[in-house]
Scaffold this active site. Sequence first.
Site, PDB file in Angstrom:
ATOM      1  N   GLU A 318       0.813  -1.219   0.000  1.00 15.43           N
ATOM      2  CA  GLU A 318       0.000   0.000   0.000  1.00 15.43           C
ATOM      3  C   GLU A 318       0.853   1.278   0.000  1.00 15.43           C
ATOM      4  O   GLU A 318       0.818   2.056   0.949  1.00 15.43           O
ATOM      5  CB  GLU A 318      -0.940  -0.004   1.212  1.00 15.43           C
TER       6      GLU A 318
HETATM    7  C1  ACM Z   1      -1.841  -5.504   4.505  1.00 14.34           C
HETATM    8  O1  ACM Z   1      -2.842  -6.032   5.010  1.00 14.34           O
HETATM    9  N1  ACM Z   1      -1.845  -4.213   4.225  1.00 14.34           N
HETATM   10  C2  ACM Z   1      -0.646  -6.249   4.203  1.00 14.34           C
END
Ligand code: ACM
EC number: 3.2.1.52
Length: 737
Positions: A318
């Site tokens: 992310e």
């Molecule tokens: C995640 O759950 N952002 C790895």
Amino acid sequence: MKLKIFIVLSLISISILTAQEKVSIIPQPTKLELQKGYFVFNSNTKVWIDPNKELEQLGKYFTDLINQQSGLKLNATWKMTREIPKSLIRIEFKKDFKNEEAYSLQIKPNLIKIQAKGGAGIFYALQTLFQLFPLNEKQIKVQCLKIYDEPRFQWRGAHLDVCRHFFPVEFVKKYIDILAMYKMNRFHWHLTEDQGWRIEIKKYPKLTEIGAWRKDENGNLYGGFYTQEQIKDIIDYAKKKYITIIPEIEMPGHSLAALASYPQFSCTGGPFEVLNHWTITKDVYCAGNDSTFIFLQNILSEVMDLFPSDIIHIGGDEVPKDSWKECPKCQARIKTENLKDEHELQSYFIRRIEKFVNSKGKKIIGWDEILEGGLAPNALVMSWRGIAGGIAAAKQKHFVVMSPGTHCYFDHYQALQNEPKAIGGYTTLEKVYSFEPVPSELNEEEAKYILGAQANVWTEYIETTDHVEYMLLPRLIALSEVVWSDKNSRNLDDFLYRIKKHYEILSTKNINFRIPTPLPDENEILISKGTKVTFNKPIDNSNIFYTIDGTEPTINSIKYTEPLIIDDNILIKAKTFLPNGKSNTLSSVHFTIIDSTMNGINYKYYEGVFDSIPDLTKLNPIKEGKIYKLSLSEIKPTKESYAVSISGYLNIENDDEYKFYLTSDDGSKLFIDGKLITNNDGVHKIKEASNSVYLTKGKIPFEIQYFNKWSSGSLKLEIESSQLPRKNVSADMLFIN
Ligand code: ACM
Ligand code: ZN
């Protein structure tokens, strides 16, 4: 006469044996053969080990536990007498096991023999043995049997996010204890985040002076961190339980706590504050600045000195690319390194870090985003956005840990009704149990790259240690069987039988878990008049209390003793109470009698992968028909990704303003009288949207459109007015015409 008595006695003893011959070991051993008789621990029992430091430690761990429960004073010794004791426990290393973690355990009336290649196997044999112990009894008596056991996967993990909420050292140890009970061997410790930096780094003290603390809405400081001394202590503790700790230092994103402490390593220079809510921030480490890499390398050096693990988690998930797009240094890096775009810049970032970690003799693992823009040459991949990343990595001959949100995210809801607030999702015990870590897309050679699987416990909505345990258990117990036992031995009914004893073990050890509910996870159940309703009671010695007046059940409510005959529409609220009086779940089910006035509503079911509600008039339904209540379970979707339309009439009792609450995962829309009233469209986790509309008495046409993309879906419609407290739209309000 004598002979007759003998026959009667032996018949009795046989029948007693069969009644008690069932054992409830989880994870299910590879080979298990039950035999007649028991081994009973007594004051003359000897525990003999080979002269070896590790066995001495294991022997002490073993006898301490025995002595604690039994009051005996056993010692593990290697001073063997010439004479074989009448009651002997023999613990020894044996070279011929192929699997490093395998063990054998043989229990005979006068001998328990435990053999393994190394300490891990001995430790696992002891875990198996402990599960055979009677609960709350001083006399320890264990069923005779023969076990050979080895794990299916080498990576049997569980993760804990200590950043969104911080948990003390003692709890981290308890978490490790729980993993060890189920032969899990990897603890993935998520130590850095936007919302908090939790590991002391000597070279950069501001990381914990500033980065470990955030201001909550009231301006109070929340946070904490582990000193290196505490971390060493925990690593040592885990080692004795044969658990490797994988530390995670997030980069290039999820790093705002570090940037609040050292803003010079961002693209903009800050200033920043440690984040105090659950979003993804655009501020990430600057990939164009060489000093960022020096900073991270210095941090990683301290981390690698501390943690013996040869694998270090570097996050990688992310990462918004916004700040890199605007940053002259990042753009210059893209040019000088001949990179195509910001995705390749992320790949450059990870490769550069990997090179450093490799130079210290260690490897990196990252979330599956590290595949984007090209995988670093030696990296392992943790597949979390489904299993696709894991498949892609294995096909590129990279090792993979499977941890898809669908089956392994233990921050998801465990049921759809009456659960504490969670981040979303819907992952039941049964769903976890059904997980297969090796995707069918992989051939035999590629499948070897799947190291195992892991549960992830993110703690945005988990503030207390009690709640961590609630989310972890019993789901971890199911996962332990997925990663340890033979694929072919998996049997849900048998597992649900065996887990009963484990609920009692957990209670005895003061470990919290989600207590199974007495009734199905439904808001409304349609039944015919006179139906007998049996409550589910998987925990022996637990009690179920219920109410029929809408109030919350207590131990002073009606005690459930036998199936109830239901003759009228009724709301039953029921709770399971453990023997210690504890309860943490609630069943709340409207039983609605199917009668002739009920004529249902129409549904149409479409298949396809959508990102928003498609134009259903342009699609052909796969099936259509009539349902009697507003629930996806009635429609029985056959694919993971699909859309539905549900339409009919709502019977409105009074002229009034009505508020509708539409809750779904993923998108949904409510139309009343052809007009869009509530729009809850888009790909999202369980989310509520609400709107009000004035309605006049009578039957009002309505339609719900809904779609689900991957994973399990959910859909709920509630109604409220000045005369109607908020409630689910129930079957008796629905009409087809
Ligand atoms: C995640 O759950 N952002 C790895
Ligand atoms: Zn930059």
